[in-house]
Design an enzyme around this catalytic site. Structure first.
Site, short mmCIF file in Angstrom:
data_model
loop_
_atom_site.label_atom_id
_atom_site.label_comp_id
_atom_site.label_asym_id
_atom_site.label_seq_id
_atom_site.Cartn_x
_atom_site.Cartn_y
_atom_site.Cartn_z
N ALA A 62 16.59 27.64 62.48
CA ALA A 62 17.33 26.39 62.71
C ALA A 62 16.63 25.30 61.90
O ALA A 62 15.46 25.45 61.53
CB ALA A 62 17.31 26.05 64.19
N GLY A 101 16.42 31.43 64.02
CA GLY A 101 17.88 31.51 63.94
C GLY A 101 18.32 32.43 62.81
O GLY A 101 19.38 33.05 62.89
N GLU A 104 18.36 35.72 64.16
CA GLU A 104 19.48 35.80 65.13
C GLU A 104 20.82 35.93 64.41
O GLU A 104 21.71 36.62 64.89
CB GLU A 104 19.44 34.57 66.04
CG GLU A 104 18.23 34.62 66.98
CD GLU A 104 18.04 33.35 67.76
OE1 GLU A 104 17.88 32.27 67.11
OE2 GLU A 104 18.04 33.40 68.99
N GLU A 124 9.93 31.02 67.14
CA GLU A 124 10.23 29.86 68.00
C GLU A 124 9.07 29.59 68.96
O GLU A 124 8.77 28.44 69.27
CB GLU A 124 11.50 30.10 68.79
CG GLU A 124 12.77 30.08 67.96
CD GLU A 124 13.15 31.45 67.40
OE1 GLU A 124 12.26 32.33 67.26
OE2 GLU A 124 14.33 31.64 67.09
#
Ligand code: T1G
Length: 674
Positions: A62, A101, A104, A124
């Site tokens: 992210a 992310g 992901e 994270e």
């Protein structure tokens, strides 16, 4: 130019992200990905899609710069769910680092192909949060719970090969043919049904694996909120339907991201990168080539410093005065490498490779062709000035002359040469081959290209560099001094070493002031006159209580160096209190924090107002990487902001300290350091 573009290659849609520097999944990327998946499913001529990235890496997560701002739709969870829900297969083509992310997004794809050099990770946890776009749900189902716990709760990346072995990667592409291989793979699976959707995969789990992981990693996770929450989320949801599990994940994510720990860790993430920039040195400054390094001194520091360069493949000429010292120093270096090899961290050929780049010598003349020379002899100004005077004549023009001094005046050292512009401080922290911090001490005359070169060298040898001005102790050790002074005063006034150390360890430091003295050596800096006893430290040193190395210092130590409170030390302290008539009082833990940590903040404020550090965040970086300040508290100056500068000022004034003007001004204006 849109950050996401699509291109048809036959019946395959190639979706490309071009969002430098690391294809962070910012709003425009998310919007583009969502639109591309709609395009795939809305066009009957298309049978499958490949998601790839331009530049150095697949999505690296992210966009951390968006945190704390209103989130723009679609959120990443929505995008990854749309990818997985696609009626046509989507293939992730991974190079570089698929992190957070990015990992992901890959997990939401139906297939994953990666180049051999690719890495996958869920870091994270290192930002004090957890995978918030389905990672805690899809990874256990794709790669099993143990692998998911390792990746998510520790945050270290794994290789494509390891990822393939775990089931996270389906296929390895050619290093230079990723897109072509990914398109071919898409054609191969275009008609395969049912589509393999991670969130629908059943998962089997040994319920004991969670407590086993907690026990094994207790020490590493001490004090951190995120790892514990990650384990809880996976444990609570692994046998639940995806929709329920992802809700629990979301709740955990929101709880963590709103917390101080995550704010602190994100602060350090950016602070470390900001520290690499020198405000008045242009980023395109031409660097001096560093192909060969000289190190003077083969002691603990000289050996450790040399290893940094050898491990980076840079040849080192190491100089000592005596053959015995030279042999001992090079022997220690080999032993350190062999110890790493024994732990599987290095291959034997890497040990030989590193040692093969080392040239031991007794003659400083052999430094003539070095591009950078680092002096690492003992802390004596006369000795250093003599050495630099000689280097000034021996070394080729343009060679950088650096001192590893931990507090002496770089300008004075530079004054002993006829080329002060080439002189700089490079203060490594012991053990120099392990500790990441490097204080780069900028002399009044240090040339800008010397600074830029040293900062670049720091990155090459995997150090975190912070620029410091010329003052006693630079940044870190200058702030350490008031902490040590107050800790010793507190001993005189009624506290015990173990009480003071306990407060610091509970705060999150790896050890307290007295445990640190015992590790470094109680005799470091001692005048060595056992009849001259002017402090408790002198009294201990006079009795040979020199710390861990003597199995006795402020604590007693067993053969495994486990500390225990010492009755003899208690006697020495008591005698000294009586001898000096020190007034005793009940010392509280709060007073210990105020007098040892608030005073550090005060010194940090003085360092800032004197321009000895470029930024408050630089000071934070020094203490995280040089002394083990708990990263979840963000460094001394960030921590002071969280305590509140008004509270810091009040605490300092309560104990009669003179408050730095900058700290006082900021407190009065309600401002923060960071
Ligand atoms: N967001 C924004 N900027 C980033 C960024 C990120 N994720 N990663 C790097 N940058 C910037 C960095 O600040 C620097 O900027 C430049 O890119 C180069 O970085 C939902 C919520 C990828 C291994 O934690 O580990 O996904 O200083 O100097 O040494 O579950 O960057 O040049 O202006 O570090 O080659 C999870 C963090 C996010 C990865 C590259 N992802 N990044 O290392 O370059 S949270 C991460 C890194 C998340 C989801 C959750 C490294 C790198 P500038 P750099 P590098």
């Amino acid at each position: 130019m849109s950050v996401i573009t699509t291109e048809k290659q036959g019946d395959i849609l190639v979706i490309t992200s071009n969002n430098p520097p690391v294809n962070a999944l910012g709003a425009a990327v998310r919007q583009g990905l969502a639109a591309a998946i709609e395009e795939l499913n809305g066009d009957d001529s298309l049978k499958a899609a490949v998601i790839r990235c331009d530049g150095r890496t697949f999505f690296a997560g992210a966009d951390i710069t968006e945190f704390g701002k209103p989130m723009q739709e679609p959120g990443l969870p929505t995008v990854v769910d749309a990818i997985e829900a696609s009626e046509k297969p989507v293939i992730a083509a991974v190079h570089g680092t698929a992190l957070g992310g990015g990992c992901e997004v890959a997990l939401a794809c139906h297939y994953r192909i990666a180049v051999p050099s690719a890495k996958f990770g869920l870091p994270e946890v290192k930002l004090g949060i957890l995978p918030g776009a389905g990672g805690t749900q899809r990874l256990p189902r794709v790669a099993g719970v143990p692998f998911a716990l390792e990746l998510a709760a520790k945050g270290d990346p794994v290789s494509a090969k390891a990822a393939q072995a775990a089931g996270l990667v389906d296929r390895i592409a050619g290093e230079d043919s990723l897109t072509a291989d990914a398109v071919a793979y898409a054609k191969e699976v275009a008609d395969t049904r049912p589509l393999p959707r991670a969130s629908e995969k059943p998962v089997s789990v040994d319920p004991g694996v969670f407590d086993e992981f907690r026990k094994t990693n207790a020490r590493r996770m001490r004090g951190f909120d995120a790892p514990a929450e990650i384990i809880n989320v996976i444990e609570e949801t692994v046998e639940k339907p995806y929709a329920e599990g992802v809700q629990r994940e979301r709740n955990g994510f929101m709880k963590l991201i709103m917390g101080t720990q995550s704010a602190a860790m994100r602060h350090i993430f950016f602070a470390e990168r900001k520290a690499a920039k020198i405000d008045d040195v242009p980023e395109d400054t031409k660097l001096r080539p560093i192909k060969k390094v000289g190190v003077i001194g083969a002691g603990t520091m000289g050996g450790g410093i040399s290893m940094n360069f050898l491990s980076a493949g840079i040849p080192v000429t190491i100089v000592e005065m005596q053959q015995e010292a030279l042999d001992r120093g090079t022997g220690v270096m080999r032993k350190n490498y062999e110890a790493s090899a024994a732990k599987g961290r290095l291959k034997p050929e890497q040990v030989e490779g590193a040692m093969g780049l080392l040239t031991p010598t007794l003659s400083m003349d052999d430094l003539a062709d070095c591009d950078l020379v680092i002096e690492a002899v003992y802390e004596n100004m006369d000795v250093k000035k003599d050495i630099f005077g000689k280097l000034s004549k021996i070394c080729k023009p343009g060679a950088i002359l650096a001192s590893n001094t931990s507090y002496l005046n770089i300008d004075e050292i530079a004054g002993s040469t006829d080329r002060p512009g080439d002189v700089v401080g490079m203060h490594f922290f012991s053990p120099a081959n392990v500790m990441k911090l490097l204080e780069v001490v900028r002399g009044a005359k240090t040339d800008k290209d010397v600074l830029a070169t040293v900062m670049d060298v720091a990155k090459k040898i995997k150090k975190v560099a912070v620029v410091a001005g010329v003052c006693h102790g630079f940044i870190g050790n200058r702030m350490l001094m008031p902490r040590q002074v107050e800790a010793n005063k507190l001993l005189m006034e009624g506290a015990s070493p173990q009480q003071i150390d306990k407060v610091h360890v509970e705060f999150g430091m790896p050890m307290g002031p007295f445990q640190m003295s015992d590790l470094a050596g109680v005799d470091i800096g001692w005048h060595r006159d056992p009849t001259r006893i002017e402090s408790i430290r002198d009294a201990l040193a006079a009795e040979g209580r020199w710390g861990q190395k003597k199995q006795a210092g402020f604590y007693d130590y067993d053969d495994k160096r486990n500390p225990s409170p010492s009755a003899r030390v208690a006697e020495i302290i008591e005698d000294f209190r009586k001898k000096t008539g020190a007034v005793q009082h009940e010392v509280t833990d709060e007073e210990i924090i105020e007098r040892t940590l608030y005073t550090m903040v005060n010194e940090g404020a003085k360092i800032l107002q004197e321009g000895m550090a470029q930024r408050a965040s630089d000071i934070d970086v020094v203490w995280i990487y040089g002394y083990g300040w708990p990263v979840y508290r963000g460094g001394p100056m960030f921590w002071a902001d969280t305590v509140g500068l008004k509270t810091i000022v009040a605490g300092l004034e309560k104990h009669g300290f003179e408050v730095a003007q900058l700290l006082k001004d900021k407190a009065e204006k309600g401002e923060r350091f960071n």
